[in-house]
Design a protein around this motif. Sequence first.
Motif, PDB file in Angstrom:
ATOM      1  N   LYS A  23      39.466  26.008  38.586  1.00 45.49           N
ATOM      2  CA  LYS A  23      40.057  26.063  37.245  1.00 45.49           C
ATOM      3  C   LYS A  23      41.304  26.943  37.208  1.00 45.49           C
ATOM      4  O   LYS A  23      42.037  26.948  36.232  1.00 45.49           O
ATOM      5  CB  LYS A  23      39.026  26.574  36.239  1.00 45.49           C
ATOM      6  N   VAL A  24      41.546  27.687  38.280  1.00 48.68           N
ATOM      7  CA  VAL A  24      42.704  28.563  38.366  1.00 48.68           C
ATOM      8  C   VAL A  24      43.955  27.694  38.560  1.00 48.68           C
ATOM      9  O   VAL A  24      43.925  26.744  39.349  1.00 48.68           O
ATOM     10  CB  VAL A  24      42.533  29.556  39.547  1.00 48.68           C
ATOM     11  N   PRO A  25      45.042  28.010  37.861  1.00 46.53           N
ATOM     12  CA  PRO A  25      46.267  27.215  38.028  1.00 46.53           C
ATOM     13  C   PRO A  25      46.715  27.152  39.491  1.00 46.53           C
ATOM     14  O   PRO A  25      46.582  28.131  40.244  1.00 46.53           O
ATOM     15  CB  PRO A  25      47.288  27.961  37.167  1.00 46.53           C
ATOM     16  N   ILE A  49      46.969  33.029  46.145  1.00 47.48           N
ATOM     17  CA  ILE A  49      45.700  33.515  46.705  1.00 47.48           C
ATOM     18  C   ILE A  49      45.539  33.021  48.135  1.00 47.48           C
ATOM     19  O   ILE A  49      45.210  33.795  49.041  1.00 47.48           O
ATOM     20  CB  ILE A  49      44.513  33.055  45.818  1.00 47.48           C
ATOM     21  N   LYS A  50      45.756  31.754  48.348  1.00 46.88           N
ATOM     22  CA  LYS A  50      45.636  31.185  49.701  1.00 46.88           C
ATOM     23  C   LYS A  50      46.594  31.880  50.663  1.00 46.88           C
ATOM     24  O   LYS A  50      46.248  32.142  51.819  1.00 46.88           O
ATOM     25  CB  LYS A  50      45.929  29.685  49.674  1.00 46.88           C
ATOM     26  N   GLY A  51      47.797  32.181  50.195  1.00 42.34           N
ATOM     27  CA  GLY A  51      48.790  32.839  51.033  1.00 42.34           C
ATOM     28  C   GLY A  51      48.386  34.229  51.485  1.00 42.34           C
ATOM     29  O   GLY A  51      48.864  34.720  52.504  1.00 42.34           O
ATOM     30  N   ARG A  52      47.489  34.863  50.759  1.00 45.75           N
ATOM     31  CA  ARG A  52      47.018  36.212  51.113  1.00 45.75           C
ATOM     32  C   ARG A  52      45.857  36.191  52.105  1.00 45.75           C
ATOM     33  O   ARG A  52      45.452  37.237  52.597  1.00 45.75           O
ATOM     34  CB  ARG A  52      46.573  36.946  49.853  1.00 45.75           C
ATOM     35  N   THR A  53      45.288  35.018  52.362  1.00 47.37           N
ATOM     36  CA  THR A  53      44.142  34.955  53.266  1.00 47.37           C
ATOM     37  C   THR A  53      44.617  34.755  54.703  1.00 47.37           C
ATOM     38  O   THR A  53      45.686  34.168  54.938  1.00 47.37           O
ATOM     39  CB  THR A  53      43.185  33.808  52.894  1.00 47.37           C
TER      40      THR A  53
END
Length: 121
Positions: free
Chosen positions: A94-96, A103-107
Amino acid sequence: MTEEQFDQVIAVNLKGVFCCTKAVVGSMIENGYGRIINISSVTAHNGNIGKTNYFSTKAAVISVAQTWAMGLGKKGITANAVAPGYTATEMVQKVPEKILDTIKGRTPVKRLGKPEKIAVA
């Protein structure tokens, strides 16, 4: 959030952990062996905006596991909290998309976790 929303998450994420463990820990003590594995979240350590109830419970789950590990370890019972990162769940979906990309870029692997991978932990 409303007080009812706050209470509901506390009831499920924290009291639920307590009640489930309470239901089985007696037989673990009798057997001198047991494994308590709870699910927390990486956000327990760094929080996030807008979900005070959720992040607070996940931090509490880590503290509960530490406390149980100290108290039950001498009885042959371990207690741990698995704290996965952002995972491809209904809630996260549900997150834009723009925020999800950040977020993915920080993993380390540049993607969301998968529930089935966490389940085997």
